[in-house]
Motif scaffolding. Structure first.
Motif, PDB file in Angstrom:
ATOM      1  N   LYS A  27       5.962  11.943   2.428  1.00 43.79           N
ATOM      2  CA  LYS A  27       6.650  10.660   2.613  1.00 43.79           C
ATOM      3  C   LYS A  27       5.666   9.510   2.541  1.00 43.79           C
ATOM      4  N   TYR A  28       4.566   9.672   3.284  1.00 44.74           N
ATOM      5  CA  TYR A  28       3.550   8.619   3.277  1.00 44.74           C
ATOM      6  C   TYR A  28       2.956   8.439   1.881  1.00 44.74           C
ATOM      7  N   ALA A  29       2.708   9.542   1.189  1.00 37.24           N
ATOM      8  CA  ALA A  29       2.127   9.469  -0.157  1.00 37.24           C
ATOM      9  C   ALA A  29       3.097   8.759  -1.123  1.00 37.24           C
ATOM     10  N   LEU A  34       4.652   4.092  -4.296  1.00 39.41           N
ATOM     11  CA  LEU A  34       5.677   3.098  -4.596  1.00 39.41           C
ATOM     12  C   LEU A  34       5.165   1.693  -4.366  1.00 39.41           C
ATOM     13  N   ALA A  35       4.483   1.504  -3.239  1.00 40.05           N
ATOM     14  CA  ALA A  35       3.943   0.185  -2.926  1.00 40.05           C
ATOM     15  C   ALA A  35       2.901  -0.225  -3.952  1.00 40.05           C
ATOM     16  N   ALA A  36       2.055   0.752  -4.336  1.00 42.08           N
ATOM     17  CA  ALA A  36       1.022   0.448  -5.342  1.00 42.08           C
ATOM     18  C   ALA A  36       1.652   0.084  -6.680  1.00 42.08           C
ATOM     19  N   SER A  37       2.718   0.816  -7.037  1.00 38.43           N
ATOM     20  CA  SER A  37       3.387   0.539  -8.315  1.00 38.43           C
ATOM     21  C   SER A  37       4.026  -0.845  -8.310  1.00 38.43           C
ATOM     22  N   LEU A  38       4.698  -1.166  -7.210  1.00 31.91           N
ATOM     23  CA  LEU A  38       5.316  -2.505  -7.113  1.00 31.91           C
ATOM     24  C   LEU A  38       4.265  -3.592  -7.174  1.00 31.91           C
ATOM     25  N   PHE A  39       3.167  -3.348  -6.515  1.00 32.46           N
ATOM     26  CA  PHE A  39       2.086  -4.331  -6.529  1.00 32.46           C
ATOM     27  C   PHE A  39       1.529  -4.515  -7.948  1.00 32.46           C
TER      28      PHE A  39
END
Length: 323
Positions: A27-29, A34-39
């Motif tokens: 989940k954390y990974a 996801l956060a990195a991709s959005l960024f």
């Protein structure tokens, strides 16, 4: 090295190691990715708004160059349209007037293209309007050039025909002024030298010594060179075309024969006094569409204004003819 975490177990009164479940780790990974991709997406999007890539810069330069080329093309077409309009005006108001041809209607010169949309494939682009308008102007200009080209071809044919007509019209005096004794008699009612009765004299009598050269007054073909016509003696007839014919009578001898082509100014015979003639002279007649007309109107190619006025004065005298 990852840190090991512990928690206090109140039941055993001891510290126990915290074990992370695989599901939590996944989940954390996932959230991290996801956060990195959005960024990354936001970074690329924002950077794309303010920072141009080399490819984008090249495409923009190409687009600007295309717009500049179309603007230059429109200026050149405007200049070409101005020049073509000037040619069309001269064509209608000078060339066609001179050669007695009907002018080309304006709607024929500037007609567009009806029917299907010829420029449908050019629609839907950022500069479609510019491209379509330029293509329309170019097509119309091309059509106008074709119309004008055909018109000039027609004018060239008319000019050639006009040149032939001007060369064919009997337009010079058949005997040179320096060879003349006098202009003995003109066209009109004159006294007959033999009967002394006034009758119509259908030509002009040029008094000159026997053997004086006689010249063709226009381009044409010799249709007669004989003495088989009553009263004319040795005479020559030249068919100039366009309804014109000239006759040279009472000759001493010929310098041409039947069916021979001659040009204006060619030596065709010599002054004599054969046939019904009182003295050596050239009797000269002009026919138009089979009818005799006054030769006095056809000397603009060889006489000055003063010489023509003098000739006109002598020709108008109701004296005695020489034949």
């Amino acid at each position: 090295m990852n840190k090991v975490k512990y928690y206090y177990d109140s039941e055993t009164l001891s510290y126990r190691k915290i074990e992370r479940k695989k599901r939590t780790t996944f989940k954390y990974a996932f959230m991290f990715i996801l956060a990195a991709s959005l960024f990354a997406f936001m970074f690329v999007f924002i950077a794309g708004q303010y920072v141009e890539s080399p490819k984008t810069k090249a495409l923009k330069r190409e687009l600007q160059n295309m717009q500049l080329q179309y603007e230059l093309l429109n200026k050149k077409m405007a200049h070409a349209e101005t020049v073509l309009t000037n040619i069309a005006e001269r064509d209608n108001n000078i060339y066609r007037v001179y050669f007695e041809a009907n002018p080309i209607p304006e709607e024929q010169r500037r007609a567009g293209f009806g029917g299907i949309n010829r420029y449908k494939e050019l629609e839907g682009f950022d500069n479609s309007k510019l491209i379509i308008e330029s293509n329309k102007r170019l097509d119309i200009l091309e059509k106008q050039i074709v119309v004008q080209s055909k018109s000039l071809d027609e004018i060239a044919v008319l000019a050639e025909e006009k040149e032939k007509l001007l060369a064919a019209i009997p337009a010079i005096q058949p005997v040179r002024n320096e060879d003349l004794k006098r202009m003995a008699s003109g066209y009109g009612m004159r006294s007959d030298p033999f009967t002394k009765v006034r009758k119509m004299h259908w030509g002009m009598d040029f008094s000159a010594p026997r053997g004086t050269p006689v010249y063709a007054s226009g381009d044409g073909v010799v249709t007669r060179a004989d003495n088989n016509a009553s009263g004319y003696g040795n005479h020559i007839r030249i068919d100039h075309g366009y309804g014109y014919e000239s006759l040279y009578a009472h000759l001493f001898k010929y310098n041409v024969k039947k069916n021979q082509k001659v040009n204006r100014g060619d030596l065709i015979g010599f002054v004599g006094s054969t046939g019904r003639s009182e003295a050596p002279h050239l009797h000269y007649e002009i026919f138009k569409d089979g009818s005799r007309i006054n030769p006095i109107n056809f000397y603009y190619g060889s006489l000055t204004a003063e010489e023509f006025n003098e000739l006109l004065e002598h020709a108008s005298l109701e004296n005695q003819s020489l034949d």
